[in-house]
Design a protein around this motif. Structure first.
Motif, PDB file in Angstrom:
ATOM      1  N   ILE A 176       0.854  -1.194   0.000  1.00 63.20           N
ATOM      2  CA  ILE A 176       0.000   0.000   0.000  1.00 63.20           C
ATOM      3  C   ILE A 176       0.887   1.240   0.000  1.00 63.20           C
ATOM      4  CG2 ILE A 176      -1.689   1.301   1.425  1.00 63.20           C
ATOM      5  CD1 ILE A 176      -1.311  -2.366   1.955  1.00 63.20           C
ATOM      6  N   ILE A 177       0.544   2.179  -0.863  1.00 67.09           N
ATOM      7  CA  ILE A 177       1.218   3.480  -0.798  1.00 67.09           C
ATOM      8  C   ILE A 177       0.349   4.364   0.084  1.00 67.09           C
ATOM      9  CG2 ILE A 177       1.897   5.523  -2.123  1.00 67.09           C
ATOM     10  CD1 ILE A 177       2.503   3.626  -4.445  1.00 67.09           C
ATOM     11  N   THR A 178       0.965   4.916   1.132  1.00 69.11           N
ATOM     12  CA  THR A 178       0.162   5.734   2.042  1.00 69.11           C
ATOM     13  C   THR A 178       0.920   6.996   2.452  1.00 69.11           C
ATOM     14  OG1 THR A 178      -1.392   5.593   3.869  1.00 69.11           O
ATOM     15  CG2 THR A 178       0.795   4.653   4.257  1.00 69.11           C
ATOM     16  N   PHE A 179       0.251   7.845   3.228  1.00 75.10           N
ATOM     17  CA  PHE A 179       0.779   9.187   3.496  1.00 75.10           C
ATOM     18  C   PHE A 179       0.598   9.537   4.965  1.00 75.10           C
ATOM     19  CE2 PHE A 179      -0.398   8.680  -0.846  1.00 75.10           C
ATOM     20  CZ  PHE A 179       0.598   9.326  -1.556  1.00 75.10           C
ATOM     21  N   ALA A 180       1.594  10.256   5.523  1.00 75.87           N
ATOM     22  CA  ALA A 180       1.512  10.631   6.941  1.00 75.87           C
ATOM     23  C   ALA A 180       2.365  11.873   7.189  1.00 75.87           C
ATOM     24  CB  ALA A 180       2.026   9.473   7.802  1.00 75.87           C
ATOM     25  N   TYR A 181       2.033  12.563   8.282  1.00 78.14           N
ATOM     26  CA  TYR A 181       2.843  13.702   8.733  1.00 78.14           C
ATOM     27  C   TYR A 181       3.779  13.238   9.850  1.00 78.14           C
ATOM     28  CZ  TYR A 181      -0.027  17.317   6.447  1.00 78.14           C
ATOM     29  OH  TYR A 181      -0.655  18.131   5.529  1.00 78.14           O
ATOM     30  N   PRO A 182       4.908  13.950  10.028  1.00 78.94           N
ATOM     31  CA  PRO A 182       5.728  13.640  11.200  1.00 78.94           C
ATOM     32  C   PRO A 182       4.900  13.919  12.463  1.00 78.94           C
ATOM     33  CG  PRO A 182       6.808  15.271   9.757  1.00 78.94           C
ATOM     34  CD  PRO A 182       5.442  15.066   9.224  1.00 78.94           C
ATOM     35  N   MET A 189       4.634  16.324   4.940  1.00 80.89           N
ATOM     36  CA  MET A 189       3.980  15.026   4.678  1.00 80.89           C
ATOM     37  C   MET A 189       4.926  14.124   3.875  1.00 80.89           C
ATOM     38  SD  MET A 189       0.590  14.181   2.461  1.00 80.89           S
ATOM     39  CE  MET A 189      -0.461  15.374   3.205  1.00 80.89           C
ATOM     40  N   ARG A 190       4.955  12.830   4.218  1.00 83.09           N
ATOM     41  CA  ARG A 190       5.773  11.868   3.474  1.00 83.09           C
ATOM     42  C   ARG A 190       4.903  10.717   2.972  1.00 83.09           C
ATOM     43  NH1 ARG A 190      11.692  12.247   4.031  1.00 83.09           N
ATOM     44  NH2 ARG A 190      11.402  11.263   2.015  1.00 83.09           N
ATOM     45  N   ALA A 191       5.403  10.109   1.900  1.00 82.56           N
ATOM     46  CA  ALA A 191       4.727   8.917   1.372  1.00 82.56           C
ATOM     47  C   ALA A 191       5.508   7.684   1.806  1.00 82.56           C
ATOM     48  CB  ALA A 191       4.662   8.991  -0.146  1.00 82.56           C
ATOM     49  N   PHE A 192       4.795   6.581   1.988  1.00 80.29           N
ATOM     50  CA  PHE A 192       5.412   5.314   2.416  1.00 80.29           C
ATOM     51  C   PHE A 192       4.872   4.154   1.579  1.00 80.29           C
ATOM     52  CE2 PHE A 192       5.334   8.148   5.986  1.00 80.29           C
ATOM     53  CZ  PHE A 192       6.577   7.981   6.591  1.00 80.29           C
ATOM     54  N   VAL A 193       5.709   3.132   1.453  1.00 82.13           N
ATOM     55  CA  VAL A 193       5.232   1.875   0.880  1.00 82.13           C
ATOM     56  C   VAL A 193       5.138   0.894   2.049  1.00 82.13           C
ATOM     57  CG1 VAL A 193       5.571   0.142  -0.922  1.00 82.13           C
ATOM     58  CG2 VAL A 193       6.719   2.347  -1.094  1.00 82.13           C
ATOM     59  N   VAL A 194       3.935   0.452   2.342  1.00 80.96           N
ATOM     60  CA  VAL A 194       3.723  -0.389   3.525  1.00 80.96           C
ATOM     61  C   VAL A 194       3.281  -1.779   3.082  1.00 80.96           C
ATOM     62  CG1 VAL A 194       2.354  -0.626   5.646  1.00 80.96           C
ATOM     63  CG2 VAL A 194       3.043   1.636   4.866  1.00 80.96           C
TER      64      VAL A 194
END
Ligand code: FAD
Length: 404
Positions: A176-182, A189-194
């Motif tokens: 899943i590609i998802t997004f979050a703030y520190p 905001m950064r994107a992650f591959v989870v």
């Protein structure tokens, strides 16, 4: 050449040989899929035959580079034509491709490191892993900058906390590609591959939707998910840009799928109008029924032309990554294609139901499903209101911006 009751060949004279070949492959896979889709829709479950059928046809990584697994290197226009054909099978089927390819693999291909691409793309293009794109949250939809999911550094890991809502492929995706703030901040905001097998990751399918019965739509929960440092996607400060570039691909997919819906609605309505007899003649001989078909086919041609033009401009822009003017033009054209195609597809489905009369009110018939399903196309990947404001702003100038 296809020779259905409604032939679109006249508008496709510019198709290349490669495009014809791809479309033949897609057409064959769609034919195999159709009986499974009929069953899955009526039983209200994800149509899991999509994966083996399209894997066998090498179509699960169509626009992905051939450096990776089953990537076929298709350009954006060819991919759009393929998605048009897939859209004929139903918006639920097309939505699977949007999540897995347009929002998932294409985003990884654009923003991933070499290691990330090598790790995920070969498997994804072969259907060994399924992808999803998770931006929306219960309290962050049209305004993704208000999202609440956070990440925090902890040794070799990031710890993710938060929840995502209305995620297509949510419960079936492995990656899943998802997004979050520190944590504690509201910028950066950064994107992650989870990967979905990480501890603290949980999903819950959304039931009782208006339509899209064969598409999986889910909540995703991150509860202290420890994800490796190399899960971060793209450079610092680019979270929203990554989301936006993914959504552009998603919008193109919705536009193309909507054109496919219209093609199917026209085919179905023509067939029905030729065979259904009322007042002593085929209803296709009644002029008010002809009006529906005249409007549907005209709108379809316009939506098809706009979508292919948008795909072509997007392709040019992708090849000139430093040309911001071209990127902005492509952005607007893609938004226009998505807005227009989804709206006229909904109208076409409504007209097809009308031509079918009571039989159009049964989900046994695809036209009824198209009506329920295309309603979502006017909401996801940017609502009509958001798209229209974006389109208008291009004419008005940025000083008229209503929101940021
Ligand atoms: C079937 C389905 C599948 C989906 N799949 C995904 C997915 O795979 N991944 C993902 O991340 N998301 C997905 N979504 C979520 C989708 O992208 C959001 O629903 C969409 O962005 C709108 O957000 P919202 O529903 O929170 O509506 P809101 O943002 O709350 O908007 C509600 C209404 O207010 C209007 N509005 C909001 N702001 C403004 C404004 N500034 N000016 C004018 N009007 C405004 C909207 O246009 C809308 O009419 C999916 C949704 C559906 C229905």
């Amino acid at each position: 050449m296809t020779t259905g009751p409604y032939s679109v060949e006249h508008s496709l004279s510019t198709r290349s040989e490669v495009q014809e070949l791809v479309l033949e492959q897609v057409g064959r896979a769609c034919q195999r899929l159709r009986p499974h889709e009929d069953r899955a829709y009526l039983e209200g479950r994800f149509n899991d035959e999509i994966i083996p059928i399209f894997r066998d046809a090498h179509l699960l990584g169509l626009p992905i580079s051939s450096d990776y697994g089953d990537g076929q290197n298709s350009d954006m226009s060819t991919y759009a034509l393929a998605i048009e054909r897939i859209g004929e099978e139903g918006t639920g089927v097309r939505t699977f491709f949007s999540g897995h390819i347009s929002l998932g693999q294409l985003t990884l291909q654009k923003w991933g490191t070499r290691e990330q691409k090598e790790r995920y793309l070969p498997k994804a293009s072969r259907g060994e892993i399924i992808m999803a794109f998770a931006l929306t949250e219960p309290s962050a939809g049209s305004d993704p900058s208000s999202l609440q999911t956070t990440f925090e550094e902890n040794g070799n890991y990031y710890v993710l906390n938060g929840s995502k809502a209305w995620i297509s492929n949510g419960s079936i995706a492995d990656t899943i590609i998802t997004f979050a703030y520190p944590k504690g901040k509201h910028d950066g905001m950064r994107a992650f591959v989870v990967e979905s097998n990480v501890e603290g990751y949980r999903t819950q399918e959304i039931k009782n939707k208006l339509g899209l019965a064969s598409s999986n739509t889910s909540f995703i929960f991150f509860d202290n998910c420890r994800i490796p440092k190399d899960s971060i996607l793209g450079p610092p400060g680019k979270g929203l840009s990554i989301a936006h570039s993914a959504i552009m691909n998603g919008r193109l997919s919705v536009a193309a799928g909507s054109v496919g819906v219209m093609t199917d609605c026209i085919k179905e309505a023509v067939m029905y109008a030729k065979n259904r007899i009322q007042h002593g003649k085929a209803i296709g001989k009644h002029q008010l029924v002809q009006e529906h078909l005249g409007i549907m086919t005209t709108n379809r041609e316009a939506a098809h032309a706009l979508t292919i033009r948008a795909a072509s401009l997007k392709m040019q822009s992708d090849n000139k990554i430093h040309d911001n003017r071209l990127r902005d033009e492509a952005d607007i054209l893609v938004a226009q294609a998505k807005y227009f195609a989804s709206r006229v597809a909904y109208d076409a489905a409504d007209r097809a139901v009308q031509v079918f009369g009571a039989n159009g009110y049964s989900l046994e018939n695809r036209v009824a499903r198209h009506l329920a399903d295309t309603r979502a196309c006017r909401i996801y990947e940017g609502t009509e209101e958001i798209l229209l404001q974006k389109i208008a702003l291009k004419e008005l100038g940025n000083e008229f911006k209503a929101f940021s």
